[in-house]
Every structure is written in structure tokens, then in C-alpha cells.
Motif scaffolding. Structure first.
Motif, PDB file in Angstrom:
ATOM      1  N   SER A 163      -7.995  -1.852  -2.907  1.00  0.00           N
ATOM      2  CA  SER A 163      -7.739  -2.667  -4.120  1.00  0.00           C
ATOM      3  C   SER A 163      -9.020  -2.909  -5.073  1.00  0.00           C
ATOM      4  CB  SER A 163      -6.926  -3.743  -4.311  1.00  0.00           C
ATOM      5  OG  SER A 163      -7.649  -5.066  -3.535  1.00  0.00           O
ATOM      6  N   ARG A 164      -8.802  -3.163  -6.164  1.00  0.00           N
ATOM      7  CA  ARG A 164     -10.035  -3.508  -6.992  1.00  0.00           C
ATOM      8  C   ARG A 164     -10.785  -4.712  -6.582  1.00  0.00           C
ATOM      9  NH1 ARG A 164      -7.268  -4.475 -12.753  1.00  0.00           N
ATOM     10  NH2 ARG A 164      -5.319  -5.133 -11.522  1.00  0.00           N
ATOM     11  N   SER A 165      -9.971  -5.628  -5.819  1.00  0.00           N
ATOM     12  CA  SER A 165     -10.434  -7.060  -5.374  1.00  0.00           C
ATOM     13  C   SER A 165     -11.045  -6.785  -4.054  1.00  0.00           C
ATOM     14  CB  SER A 165      -9.410  -8.171  -5.565  1.00  0.00           C
ATOM     15  OG  SER A 165      -8.387  -7.809  -4.842  1.00  0.00           O
ATOM     16  N   GLY A 166     -10.869  -5.645  -3.619  1.00  0.00           N
ATOM     17  CA  GLY A 166     -11.511  -5.509  -2.206  1.00  0.00           C
ATOM     18  C   GLY A 166     -10.735  -5.349  -0.978  1.00  0.00           C
ATOM     19  N   ALA A 167      -9.261  -5.577  -1.134  1.00  0.00           N
ATOM     20  CA  ALA A 167      -8.007  -5.563  -0.177  1.00  0.00           C
ATOM     21  C   ALA A 167      -8.085  -4.159   0.541  1.00  0.00           C
ATOM     22  CB  ALA A 167      -6.951  -6.087  -0.717  1.00  0.00           C
ATOM     23  N   MET A 168      -8.052  -4.233   1.508  1.00  0.00           N
ATOM     24  CA  MET A 168      -7.916  -3.011   2.430  1.00  0.00           C
ATOM     25  C   MET A 168      -6.968  -2.515   3.403  1.00  0.00           C
ATOM     26  SD  MET A 168     -11.983  -3.492   3.817  1.00  0.00           S
ATOM     27  CE  MET A 168     -11.698  -5.181   4.437  1.00  0.00           C
ATOM     28  N   GLY A 169      -6.296  -1.318   3.283  1.00  0.00           N
ATOM     29  CA  GLY A 169      -5.520  -0.704   4.398  1.00  0.00           C
ATOM     30  C   GLY A 169      -4.058  -1.368   4.034  1.00  0.00           C
ATOM     31  N   LEU A 170      -3.077  -0.754   5.160  1.00  0.00           N
ATOM     32  CA  LEU A 170      -1.825  -0.954   4.870  1.00  0.00           C
ATOM     33  C   LEU A 170      -1.455  -2.300   4.501  1.00  0.00           C
ATOM     34  CD1 LEU A 170      -0.788   0.700   8.481  1.00  0.00           C
ATOM     35  CD2 LEU A 170      -0.857   1.692   6.192  1.00  0.00           C
ATOM     36  N   MET A 171      -1.822  -3.343   4.793  1.00  0.00           N
ATOM     37  CA  MET A 171      -1.222  -4.688   4.471  1.00  0.00           C
ATOM     38  C   MET A 171      -2.338  -5.576   3.542  1.00  0.00           C
ATOM     39  SD  MET A 171       0.877  -6.280   7.843  1.00  0.00           S
ATOM     40  CE  MET A 171       1.753  -7.177   6.814  1.00  0.00           C
ATOM     41  N   GLN A 172      -3.205  -4.406   2.938  1.00  0.00           N
ATOM     42  CA  GLN A 172      -4.203  -4.957   1.908  1.00  0.00           C
ATOM     43  C   GLN A 172      -4.874  -6.413   2.323  1.00  0.00           C
ATOM     44  OE1 GLN A 172      -4.812  -3.094  -1.365  1.00  0.00           O
ATOM     45  NE2 GLN A 172      -4.868  -2.161   0.686  1.00  0.00           N
ATOM     46  N   LEU A 173      -5.546  -6.257   3.453  1.00  0.00           N
ATOM     47  CA  LEU A 173      -6.445  -7.355   3.765  1.00  0.00           C
ATOM     48  C   LEU A 173      -7.703  -7.649   3.029  1.00  0.00           C
ATOM     49  CD1 LEU A 173      -6.037  -7.049   7.943  1.00  0.00           C
ATOM     50  CD2 LEU A 173      -4.546  -8.541   6.140  1.00  0.00           C
ATOM     51  N   MET A 174      -8.233  -8.686   2.955  1.00  0.00           N
ATOM     52  CA  MET A 174      -9.253  -9.162   2.132  1.00  0.00           C
ATOM     53  C   MET A 174     -10.157  -9.100   3.306  1.00  0.00           C
ATOM     54  SD  MET A 174      -9.136  -9.322  -1.203  1.00  0.00           S
ATOM     55  CE  MET A 174     -10.473 -10.183  -1.726  1.00  0.00           C
ATOM     56  N   PRO A 175     -11.567  -8.965   2.943  1.00  0.00           N
ATOM     57  CA  PRO A 175     -12.714  -8.951   3.934  1.00  0.00           C
ATOM     58  C   PRO A 175     -12.810 -10.525   4.665  1.00  0.00           C
ATOM     59  CG  PRO A 175     -13.575  -7.685   2.091  1.00  0.00           C
ATOM     60  CD  PRO A 175     -12.107  -8.111   1.737  1.00  0.00           C
ATOM     61  N   SER A 206       0.710  -1.337  -0.092  1.00  0.00           N
ATOM     62  CA  SER A 206       0.012  -0.077   0.019  1.00  0.00           C
ATOM     63  C   SER A 206       0.661   1.288   0.005  1.00  0.00           C
ATOM     64  CB  SER A 206      -0.744   0.007   1.372  1.00  0.00           C
ATOM     65  OG  SER A 206      -0.119   0.073   2.473  1.00  0.00           O
ATOM     66  N   ASN A 207       2.094   1.046   0.091  1.00  0.00           N
ATOM     67  CA  ASN A 207       2.866   2.378   0.312  1.00  0.00           C
ATOM     68  C   ASN A 207       2.683   3.302   1.349  1.00  0.00           C
ATOM     69  OD1 ASN A 207       5.102   4.078  -0.232  1.00  0.00           O
ATOM     70  ND2 ASN A 207       3.877   5.508  -1.711  1.00  0.00           N
ATOM     71  N   PHE A 208       2.224   2.580   2.484  1.00  0.00           N
ATOM     72  CA  PHE A 208       1.794   3.006   3.724  1.00  0.00           C
ATOM     73  C   PHE A 208       0.432   3.882   3.720  1.00  0.00           C
ATOM     74  CE2 PHE A 208       6.023   1.397   4.625  1.00  0.00           C
ATOM     75  CZ  PHE A 208       6.073   0.920   5.989  1.00  0.00           C
ATOM     76  N   ASP A 209      -0.264   3.646   2.795  1.00  0.00           N
ATOM     77  CA  ASP A 209      -1.425   4.581   2.644  1.00  0.00           C
ATOM     78  C   ASP A 209      -2.603   3.575   3.538  1.00  0.00           C
ATOM     79  OD1 ASP A 209      -3.930   5.570   2.072  1.00  0.00           O
ATOM     80  OD2 ASP A 209      -3.673   5.534  -0.211  1.00  0.00           O
ATOM     81  N   VAL A 210      -3.133   4.336   4.681  1.00  0.00           N
ATOM     82  CA  VAL A 210      -3.661   3.499   5.499  1.00  0.00           C
ATOM     83  C   VAL A 210      -5.178   3.237   4.869  1.00  0.00           C
ATOM     84  CG1 VAL A 210      -4.725   5.470   6.668  1.00  0.00           C
ATOM     85  CG2 VAL A 210      -4.484   3.354   7.989  1.00  0.00           C
ATOM     86  N   ASN A 211      -5.710   4.150   3.860  1.00  0.00           N
ATOM     87  CA  ASN A 211      -7.028   3.967   3.286  1.00  0.00           C
ATOM     88  C   ASN A 211      -7.096   3.365   1.980  1.00  0.00           C
ATOM     89  OD1 ASN A 211      -8.046   5.818   5.371  1.00  0.00           O
ATOM     90  ND2 ASN A 211      -7.314   7.643   4.322  1.00  0.00           N
ATOM     91  N   ALA A 212      -5.970   2.496   1.647  1.00  0.00           N
ATOM     92  CA  ALA A 212      -5.941   1.965   0.332  1.00  0.00           C
ATOM     93  C   ALA A 212      -6.704   0.732   0.144  1.00  0.00           C
ATOM     94  CB  ALA A 212      -4.262   1.335   0.167  1.00  0.00           C
TER      95      ALA A 212
END
Length: 224
Positions: free
Chosen positions: A131-143, A123-129
Motif C-alpha cells: 500500500s501507499r503507507s507501506g502495508a504489505m502482503g495478503l493481510m496488509q501488515l505494516m512493518p 489485498s484481494n489475495f495478492d500476496v505481493n500487494a
């Protein structure tokens, strides 16, 4: 997860993401469009965010006909095969979320440098990131992954780091400590690693592994 963060709707032209409730998300500023690709941002899918009249935040692959909006890139930061970022000289983020990273590293027996490298790559340290697939936050967690590791708000930095680190540690255990396999599982799913009996033949995944390991080497060097 018991509360949906958003509604995903795929259309022929691309992805449309509409928030169900703005109150369920952290605040996202809505400003005039800025193209960040020239400032070290990966060139990914262009997504426009803007406020709707009812106060909800809308995400679309096309800009609104009027009003202010913000352009965001919603691809994995380190997964772009054709990225023109120089990963050898890219500025590192040694200090953000320091306490959370140290806590997660101790709890899950991981190197702080590895956690920081994965955050940077995801995420390049973007806490609000998102993704197209729905991954969220700093470490891009899927729901589903967020629920699995007990994260109720993936946009909370500390919670995301704890959850992402727990999942990364789980992948390392699953693949007997083999970092390349664990990173491949984190990026493409453990099922694909098992299916291909090793690193999947996906260019994005192989690029991701290479860049995470490069970032890890650089973060280790800075912390020594």
C-alpha cells in the motif's frame, strides 16, 4: 524490522517507492502495462513498477521513459468509497491458502471465513500487494505490526496470514469481541477507535467495515 524492505519518499506529485534490494522481496513480474480497473480491481493510486539497470525494482507514480513496466493499484481493495465493484456478486476465493487459513483460525480462535474476508478486503489475495503507507502482503501488515507479531517476511503468504490473524485476534480482545471495533482498529488503528470512542468518522474505514462484514456473510454461506 531489522532489515528494511524499501525506502519511502513522499514528493509533491505523489508517492515514490524504491526497493533497497530486490533480493529482499518476492519476485514481481515486469510486463507491459495493464489497467486492471475494468477487471474488478479497485480504482486507487496508479503505481508503475519496473526494473532499474542495477537490478533493483522501482515503484513510482510516473511511468519510466522507456522499457517495460507494470501498472499496479496500491490502495486497500475494499476501502474505495467510490468503487464500482458489486460486492454482492464479486467472485469469492474459497480455496487459496486454505491450509494456512485453517491453521491460523485454530491458533488464534478465529472464524476461517473472517480471515478470508479480511484478506479479500485488504489485498484481494495478492500476496505481493504493497500500500501507499507501506502495508504489505495478503493481510496488509505494516512493518511495525509485522515485527510485533513476529513476521520477518510479510510477502510469504503463510507467515502473513498467521501474523495478520494474530493482530486481528488481538484487536478483538482489546475491544471485547466487538467485530466492528476490531475491524476499525485493523484498518485505522486502535488509537483512532479509542480516540473517537467507537468507529472513527472516516468514510474509508466505515466502507471497509461494511464490505468486510458483507464478505464474511458470503464466505460463511459458502462454507456451510
Amino acid at each position: 524490522m531489522t532489515q528494511a524492505y524499501y525506502l519511502l519518499r513522499y514528493i509533491r506529485a505523489g508517492l515514490v517507492l524504491v526497493c533497497i534490494s530486490l533480493a529482499q522481496l518476492v519476485s514481481i513480474p515486469v510486463i507491459a502495462a495493464v489497467d486492471n480497473s475494468a477487471n474488478g480491481q479497485s480504482k486507487g493510486v496508479r503505481v508503475y513498477t519496473y526494473s532499474k539497470p542495477d537490478g533493483t525494482m522501482a515503484f513510482s507514480d510516473t511511468p519510466p521513459s522507456e522499457g517495460h513496466f507494470m501498472v499496479r493499484w496500491y490502495d486497500c481493495y475494499a476501502c474505495q468509497v467510490d468503487s464500482d465493484i458489486n460486492w454482492q456478486t464479486l467472485a469469492l476465493h474459497q480455496h487459496p491458502f486454505r491450509d494456512s487459513i485453517i491453521r491460523a483460525a485454530k491458533l488464534h480462535q478465529l472464524e476461517p471465513a473472517l480471515i478470508r474476508a479480511v484478506i479479500h478486503a485488504e489485498s484481494n489475495f495478492d500476496v505481493n500487494a504493497v500500500s501507499r503507507s507501506g502495508a504489505m502482503g495478503l493481510m496488509q501488515l505494516m512493518p511495525v505490526t509485522a515485527a510485533e507479531v513476529g513476521v520477518s517476511n510479510a510477502f510469504d503468504g503463510a507467515s502473513n496470514i498467521l501474523g495478520g490473524s494474530a493482530y486481528l485476534a488481538k484487536m478483538l480482545r482489546r475491544f471485547d469481541g466487538r467485530l466492528d471495533h476490531a475491524l476499525a482498529a485493523y484498518n485505522a488503528g486502535p488509537g483512532n477507535v479509542e480516540k473517537y470512542r467507537g468507529i472513527p468518522p472516516f468514510k474509508e474505514t466505515r466502507t471497509y467495515i461494511k464490505r468486510v462484514k458483507l464478505l464474511l456473510h458470503r464466505y460463511r454461506a459458502q462454507s456451510s
